[in-house]
Design an enzyme around this catalytic site. Structure first.
Site, mmCIF file in Angstrom:
data_model
loop_
_atom_site.group_PDB
_atom_site.id
_atom_site.type_symbol
_atom_site.label_atom_id
_atom_site.label_comp_id
_atom_site.label_asym_id
_atom_site.label_seq_id
_atom_site.Cartn_x
_atom_site.Cartn_y
_atom_site.Cartn_z
ATOM 1 N N SER A 173 -13.571 1.378 4.492
ATOM 2 C CA SER A 173 -14.054 1.455 5.864
ATOM 3 C C SER A 173 -15.137 0.396 6.110
ATOM 4 C CB SER A 173 -14.553 2.873 6.153
ATOM 5 O OG SER A 173 -14.699 3.110 7.537
ATOM 6 N N ASP A 220 -8.259 5.881 7.834
ATOM 7 C CA ASP A 220 -9.449 5.464 7.088
ATOM 8 C C ASP A 220 -9.318 5.726 5.584
ATOM 9 O OD1 ASP A 220 -12.199 5.793 5.907
ATOM 10 O OD2 ASP A 220 -12.791 5.266 7.941
#
Length: 326
Positions: free
Chosen positions: A62, A183
């Site tokens: 991320s 993610d």
């Protein structure tokens, strides 16, 4: 017998007592955390300022992957600007837009900034990745397993969007021809086990949470059992998977295998920055803390971590006039 874990946090003197031995190869792993990644930006800017990059493998999740992109391109303060300028813009995230169902994070807009307003120098980045592997983690939804994009070989725009596709804030998974991604924090919040799996026994980990941080929501597991297959149920299941992945990673970091040394750079208390919606004062303070923590690491064990192979490459690359990252 467990391996070695050394903590490097400001006002923590544990790292000063550790005398490093021979380090043939070292990996760097960076945690996500949204705007809390400003701490990691500070750490890596301290590394850039010192010309420090002995890492053969770099893996980020991320915002940790976004930080690595700036780092490998040799651009000091680039990640700082992405977080303080781009991620605070309503073009990227507007609460009203999110609450009215018109979309959460605009990752296409964010990546466009890396091509125009806050340009990433991929020419320097590719040169610096000639002798390194840089990966961005994502969670593939077909098997709910961690996937790793190689920033030198794969579509870097897809990789950065996939690794940042936070399930709750980004309404649709990122998709390519054969897979949908969310993610990387769902399956690999701190991909230290992947670095170990790839043969690295010395691993520098940059965290955006204190080492003792642990959170478990048992009620999520209960809800996921009786909910029908709805969009909300899918989100709850992803949160459950994230917590389980985080728990396993915490155990690995606290008690690593007997042949592993973990060098963990982290804040000593919860940062003032948040996932999204942080104040500028909090972002500035956390960036400065990251700088301080990175310098502490460099001035203690970091100056002893020098890979001979990277040193030779540095000399060769210098003659070609490449980025000062090496």
């Amino acid at each position: 017998m467990p391996g070695t874990h050394i903590s490097y946090a400001a006002q923590n003197f544990e790292g000063l007592s550790y005398l490093i031995q021979d380090v043939p190869s070292v990996a760097l792993v960076t945690e996500g955390g949204g705007q809390r990644g400003i701490f990691t930006a500070g750490v890596l800017d301290a590394f850039l300022n010192a010309g420090f990059n002995p890492f053969g493998l770099l893996i980020g999740t991320s915002s940790g992957a976004l930080n690595l992109a700036s780092y490998i391109c040799g651009q000091e303060k680039h990640a700082y600007r992405v977080i303080t300028e781009a991620t605070t813009s309503q073009n990227f995230f507007a609460l009203k837009r999110f609450l009215t169902g018109k979309g959460g994070l605009d990752l296409d807009w964010l990546v466009q900034q890396a091509k125009s307003g806050l340009v990433l120098d991929w020419n320097a980045g590719r040169e610096n990745m000639r002798h390194r592997t840089v990966l961005a983690s994502a969670c593939g939804l077909s098997q709910h397993q961690a996937c790793y994009f190689n920033l030198a070989e794969d579509d870097w725009q897809l990789a950065l969007k996939a690794t940042c596709s936070i399930p709750l804030l980004h309404t649709k998974p990122v998709q390519n021809e054969s897979e949908r991604y969310v993610d990387g924090g769902v399956c690999a919040p701190i991909p230290v086990q992947e670095a170990y799996r790839r043969g690295y026994n010395h691993i520098v980990v940059v965290r955006t949470m204190p080492v003792e941080f642990y959170r478990e929501h048992q009620w999520l597991k209960g809800i996921s059992k009786w909910m029908k297959k709805t969009r909300v149920a899918e989100l709850v299941q992803l949160l459950v998977e994230h917590e389980e992945s985080y728990r396993k990673t915490q155990e690995f970091l606290a008690i690593p295998p007997d042949d592993v040394t973990i060098y963990e750079i982290h804040p000593n208390k919860t940062l003032g920055s948040k996932l999204i919606g942080s104040s500028m004062d909090a972002l500035e303070r956390d960036y400065e803390l990251g700088l301080k923590s990175g310098r502490y690491f460099l001035n203690s064990v970091g100056r002893r971590i020098v890979s001979p192979s990277v040193l030779s490459l540095s000399k060769e690359s210098g003659s070609r006039g490449t980025s000062p990252l090496l």
